[in-house]
Design an enzyme around this catalytic site. Structure first.
Site, PDB file in Angstrom:
ATOM      1  N   LYS A 178       0.909  -1.112   0.106  1.00 28.97           N
ATOM      2  CA  LYS A 178       0.025  -0.219  -0.194  1.00 28.97           C
ATOM      3  C   LYS A 178       0.867   1.024  -0.238  1.00 28.97           C
ATOM      4  O   LYS A 178       0.845   2.308  -0.385  1.00 28.97           O
ATOM      5  CB  LYS A 178      -0.993  -0.264   1.317  1.00 28.97           C
ATOM      6  CG  LYS A 178      -2.140  -0.525   1.381  1.00 28.97           C
ATOM      7  CD  LYS A 178      -3.079  -0.535   0.095  1.00 28.97           C
ATOM      8  CE  LYS A 178      -4.636  -1.392   0.135  1.00 28.97           C
ATOM      9  NZ  LYS A 178      -5.863  -1.431   0.554  1.00 28.97           N
ATOM     10  N   SER A 190       1.551  -9.676  -0.170  1.00 31.26           N
ATOM     11  CA  SER A 190       1.202  -8.281  -0.839  1.00 31.26           C
ATOM     12  C   SER A 190       1.257  -7.393   0.738  1.00 31.26           C
ATOM     13  O   SER A 190       1.344  -6.500   0.630  1.00 31.26           O
ATOM     14  CB  SER A 190      -0.169  -7.815  -0.814  1.00 31.26           C
ATOM     15  OG  SER A 190      -1.358  -8.212   0.466  1.00 31.26           O
TER      16      SER A 190
END
Length: 332
Positions: A62, A317
């Site tokens: 992110k 991720s």
């Protein structure tokens, strides 16, 4: 459609906006490593390449999108700060990106968010404003903060700047492991898979892009099947980072460029987390382990359309996990 998401051709991002993002954020992000394991290759029957975004600043991919969005703002826009509503990694990423630019970050967080992710926001200097757990409460509190501060709202995924930043991961991975013929990407709101797919299919139109989704939050799989955005009345999965729904910026990209969506149950996600710990020696949160879970699932192994997927890039991720909850899940 969010501010900052003007169309660039067919979609709100494209290969040129992703390359611009790479140039913009290159000095701030980590170029994360790609790991492989002969043991996991043997278990899966494929060659697997793990892109370790758990080693990214903020502990997740992110930061790429948040950094691109924050540093895309002009000085007048940036001066009043940024605001978002997020229970997870976007909140911490935006706090860190804002800190690097020297501007305030106002983070609306729902009660009950994972403790480690809230602590990350505070560590990076984000100003936490609490809301109830419902999306309605999150959005109304964020709206109030916007009115009071004049800050810029940066959505966690439904924004072309965010999508472009996430796409830089794809540029890196395909440079690090150019033999990859298939990518498996976690899907929730679709920001990551949108950026990854736009970049990867621009570089190699023949590459397969598959999304991995929890069975208890399978709105994206339902959306692909229905040909329109489907939202669920509730979600039920250990993968707290994969409970959002597709947006009007991400859906067209997912609809057109994601080749298939593989759903797995929480038991498979937990088993994949254990393999990441035991074999790769990497701390991965449930949302980050879902790509490995997908490759090892029966639905992947028995799908004849996927039998030629031999060199597979898997996006780990993120690695922000509450260890207490993790141990509890392992014992179940």
């Amino acid at each position: 459609m969010e501010e900052g998401s003007q169309m660039r051709g067919k979609y709100v991002a494209d290969i040129s906006s992703i390359r611009e993002a790479q140039a913009r954020i290159n000095s701030f992000i980590h170029k994360t490593p790609v790991l492989s394991s002969e043991s996991l290759n043997a278990v899966s029957g494929r060659r697997l390449f793990f892109k370790c975004e758990c080693f990214q600043k903020g502990g997740a991919f992110k930061f790429r999108g948040a950094c691109n969005a924050v540093f895309s703002l002009d000085n007048d826009q940036a001066a009043k700060g940024v605001v978002t509503h997020s229970s997870g990694n976007h909140a911490a990423a935006l706090s860190l990106a804002a800190k690097l630019r020297g501007i305030p970050a106002y983070i609306v967080i729902p009660k009950g968010a994972p403790k480690c992710k809230v602590e990350n926001v505070m560590r990076y200097g984000g100003q936490v404003i609490w809301s109830e757990a419902t999306m309605q409460s999150r959005e109304s509190v964020a709206s109030k903060v916007l009115q009071e501060t004049g800050a810029v709202l940066l959505h966690p995924y439904n924004d072309g700047r965010i999508i472009s930043g996430q796409g830089t991961l794809s540029l890196e991975l395909l440079e690090q492991a150019p033999d990859i013929d298939t990518l498996i990407v976690p899907i929730s709101g679709g920001g990551l898979v949108s950026g990854v797919a736009l970049a990867a299919k621009s570089i190699n139109p023949a590459i397969r892009v598959l999304a991995a989704e929890p069975r208890g939050a399978n709105d994206a799989a339902q959306s692909k099947a229905a040909g329109r955005i489907i939202t669920l009345p509730e979600t039920n999965t250990i993968a707290d980072g994969l409970r959002a729904f597709l947006g009007d910026c991400t859906w067209p990209i997912v609809r057109d460029l994601v080749d298939d969506i593989i759903t797995v149950d929480d038991k498979e996600i937990i088993e994949a987390m254990k393999l990441c710990y035991e074999i790769l020696k990497v701390v991965v949160e449930p949302s980050g382990a879902i790509g490995l879970a997908a490759v090892l699932s029966d639905s992947f192994k028995k799908n004849p359309a996927l039998k030629n997927c031999s060199n597979i890039g898997i996006i780990l991720s993120g690695g922000n996990v509450d260890l207490g909850g993790l141990w509890d899940s392992f014992r179940k």
